[in-house]
Write a protein that holds these residues in place. Structure first.
Motif, PDB file in Angstrom:
ATOM      1  N   HIS A 140       4.419   1.318   7.864  1.00 34.68           N
ATOM      2  CA  HIS A 140       5.310   2.445   9.293  1.00 34.68           C
ATOM      3  C   HIS A 140       3.691   3.548   9.736  1.00 34.68           C
ATOM      4  N   CYS A 141       3.516   3.884   8.386  1.00 31.99           N
ATOM      5  CA  CYS A 141       2.721   5.064   9.594  1.00 31.99           C
ATOM      6  C   CYS A 141       0.782   3.999   9.575  1.00 31.99           C
ATOM      7  N   SER A 142       0.374   2.695   9.318  1.00 33.12           N
ATOM      8  CA  SER A 142      -0.753   2.240  10.180  1.00 33.12           C
ATOM      9  C   SER A 142      -0.434   2.574  10.943  1.00 33.12           C
ATOM     10  N   ILE A 143      -0.080   2.660  11.983  1.00 33.40           N
ATOM     11  CA  ILE A 143      -0.033   3.093  13.148  1.00 33.40           C
ATOM     12  C   ILE A 143      -1.015   3.998  13.641  1.00 33.40           C
ATOM     13  N   VAL A 144      -1.136   5.485  12.566  1.00 29.24           N
ATOM     14  CA  VAL A 144      -2.719   6.439  12.829  1.00 29.24           C
ATOM     15  C   VAL A 144      -3.593   5.684  12.912  1.00 29.24           C
ATOM     16  N   ILE A 145      -3.828   5.095  11.921  1.00 25.44           N
ATOM     17  CA  ILE A 145      -4.929   4.286  11.892  1.00 25.44           C
ATOM     18  C   ILE A 145      -5.337   3.283  13.355  1.00 25.44           C
ATOM     19  N   ILE A 146      -3.949   2.299  13.877  1.00 24.42           N
ATOM     20  CA  ILE A 146      -4.333   1.848  14.906  1.00 24.42           C
ATOM     21  C   ILE A 146      -4.830   2.566  16.240  1.00 24.42           C
ATOM     22  N   SER A 174       2.357   5.398  25.306  1.00 27.57           N
ATOM     23  CA  SER A 174       3.312   4.255  25.685  1.00 27.57           C
ATOM     24  C   SER A 174       3.237   3.619  24.145  1.00 27.57           C
ATOM     25  N   LEU A 175       2.331   3.298  23.012  1.00 31.37           N
ATOM     26  CA  LEU A 175       1.931   2.926  22.467  1.00 31.37           C
ATOM     27  C   LEU A 175       3.215   3.640  20.630  1.00 31.37           C
ATOM     28  N   VAL A 176       2.551   5.118  20.567  1.00 33.87           N
ATOM     29  CA  VAL A 176       3.142   5.910  19.506  1.00 33.87           C
ATOM     30  C   VAL A 176       4.750   6.478  19.770  1.00 33.87           C
ATOM     31  N   LEU A 177       5.680   7.092  21.112  1.00 32.34           N
ATOM     32  CA  LEU A 177       6.040   7.175  21.313  1.00 32.34           C
ATOM     33  C   LEU A 177       7.329   6.018  20.424  1.00 32.34           C
ATOM     34  N   PRO A 178       7.275   4.907  21.081  1.00 34.44           N
ATOM     35  CA  PRO A 178       8.194   4.127  20.123  1.00 34.44           C
ATOM     36  C   PRO A 178       8.609   3.901  19.405  1.00 34.44           C
ATOM     37  N   VAL A 179       7.451   4.129  18.021  1.00 30.69           N
ATOM     38  CA  VAL A 179       6.877   3.828  16.833  1.00 30.69           C
ATOM     39  C   VAL A 179       7.846   5.173  16.344  1.00 30.69           C
TER      40      VAL A 179
END
Length: 330
Positions: A140-146, A174-179
């Motif tokens: 889930h926290c791979s969003i940080v790398i993205i 738009s990507l961070v808030l939903p995640v």
């Protein structure tokens, strides 16, 4: 950005968490490694070892947060350090929530179905549960790398003044808030619901059994209270910031303060370890004895060594006559 007067307070809090959490978790690591190396370790000790490793990961990354707070939350380190720090830091937080839930399930099964639990427990169950927690959190926290590839470090006043995951563009939001919302629901509310149910049943069973001694009952209640405080005080504010941010369509200004409370988890977990495991109580007891002897030497006093071993060193409750880490009711 946060007010300049708040940065020293956050910096002080980070330093206190680091200085208290690191030695306590290292002592717990020593105790749990010894338990896991024994033949057929209990799944709960594998989960407790994994929780200790998650806390140590957070603590090892905390110096980068200390540097950030020291510079009033401007980021002067390389961008890749921002991404890796955020990835490991937030992964360790969310790994802890599911590990705490797994520990609560183990405790509940141990007292609700003691015979079946002892006959069916296998170390591999603890390994699988720990791996699932780590994979879910890091995945889930791979969003940080993205987000790193979307320029996570944003200019504030000039090219030399940037922040790390503080000022987001609309594309990033738009990507961070939903995640973040999904993180809150899957990695906070669900494990918290599991934990509350299991410890509610766990404490009820422990208090209803007439043959369970007072000391074991106190440990059971203490274990439940510390775990609940972990969720409400440590993880609660940070995950509420996700809900608020999703509603406001921007990161709340107090999010950095909520991150501090999440870091406090690394200092609070050793208290949970103390209630959970006799091995940790023995290790902490020996550590306190060493500190007392060193203190006596520094003050020029020659302390008299006690001949008898304390209850904590035995890992046995005198009132219960059973291993103090054993919460089964049979």
């Amino acid at each position: 950005m946060l007010p300049s007067w708040l940065s020293p307070l956050i910096l002080t809090a980070y330093i206190i968490i680091f200085l208290t959490g690191l030695p306590a978790n290292l002592l717990a690591l020593r105790a749990f490694v010894g338990r896991v190396r024994q033949p057929q370790p209990a799944p709960v000790h594998i989960l407790l070892l994994s929780l200790t490793l998650a806390d140590l990961l957070l603590l090892l990354l905390l110096p980068f947060k200390i540097i950030e707070a020291a510079y009033n939350f401007y980021w002067y380190l390389p961008d890749i350090v921002c991404a890796l720090t955020g990835f490991g830091f937030y992964s360790s937080i969310y790994c802890s929530t599911w590990l705490l839930a797994g520990i609560s399930v183990e405790r509940y099964l141990g007292v609700a179905f003691p015979v079946q639990y002892k006959l069916s427990r296998r170390p591999v169950y603890g390994i699988i549960a720990a791996l699932v927690a780590w994979i879910m959190s890091f995945g889930h926290c791979s969003i940080v790398i993205i987000v790193q590839y979307l320029n996570s470090t944003q200019p504030v006043r000039s090219v030399n003044d940037t922040t790390c995951y503080e000022n987001f563009t609309q594309d990033q939001l738009s990507l961070v808030l939903p995640v973040r919302l999904e993180l809150c629901l899957v990695l906070f509310f669900i494990p918290m619901a599991v934990t509350v149910f299991c410890y509610w049943r766990f404490v009820r069973i422990m208090l209803s059994q007439p043959h369970v001694g007072a000391q074991r009952r106190r440990r059971a209640v203490g274990l439940a209270i510390v775990t609940l405080l972990n969720f409400l005080v440590c993880f609660g504010p940070y995950n509420v910031s996700h809900l608020v941010g999703f509603h406001m369509k921007q990161s709340p200004s107090w999010r950095a303060i909520a991150v501090v409370f999440s870091s406090l988890n690394a200092s609070l977990d050793p208290v949970l370890f103390y209630f959970s495991s006799a091995a940790v109580r023995r290790t902490f007891g020996k550590g306190l004895q060493v500190l007392r002897r060193q203190g006596s030497s520094l003050l020029g006093r020659r302390g008299k060594e006690t001949a008898e071993v304390t209850n904590a060193d035995k890992g046995v409750s005198q009132t219960d006559g059973a291993p103090s880490s054993d919460f089964t009711t049979d």
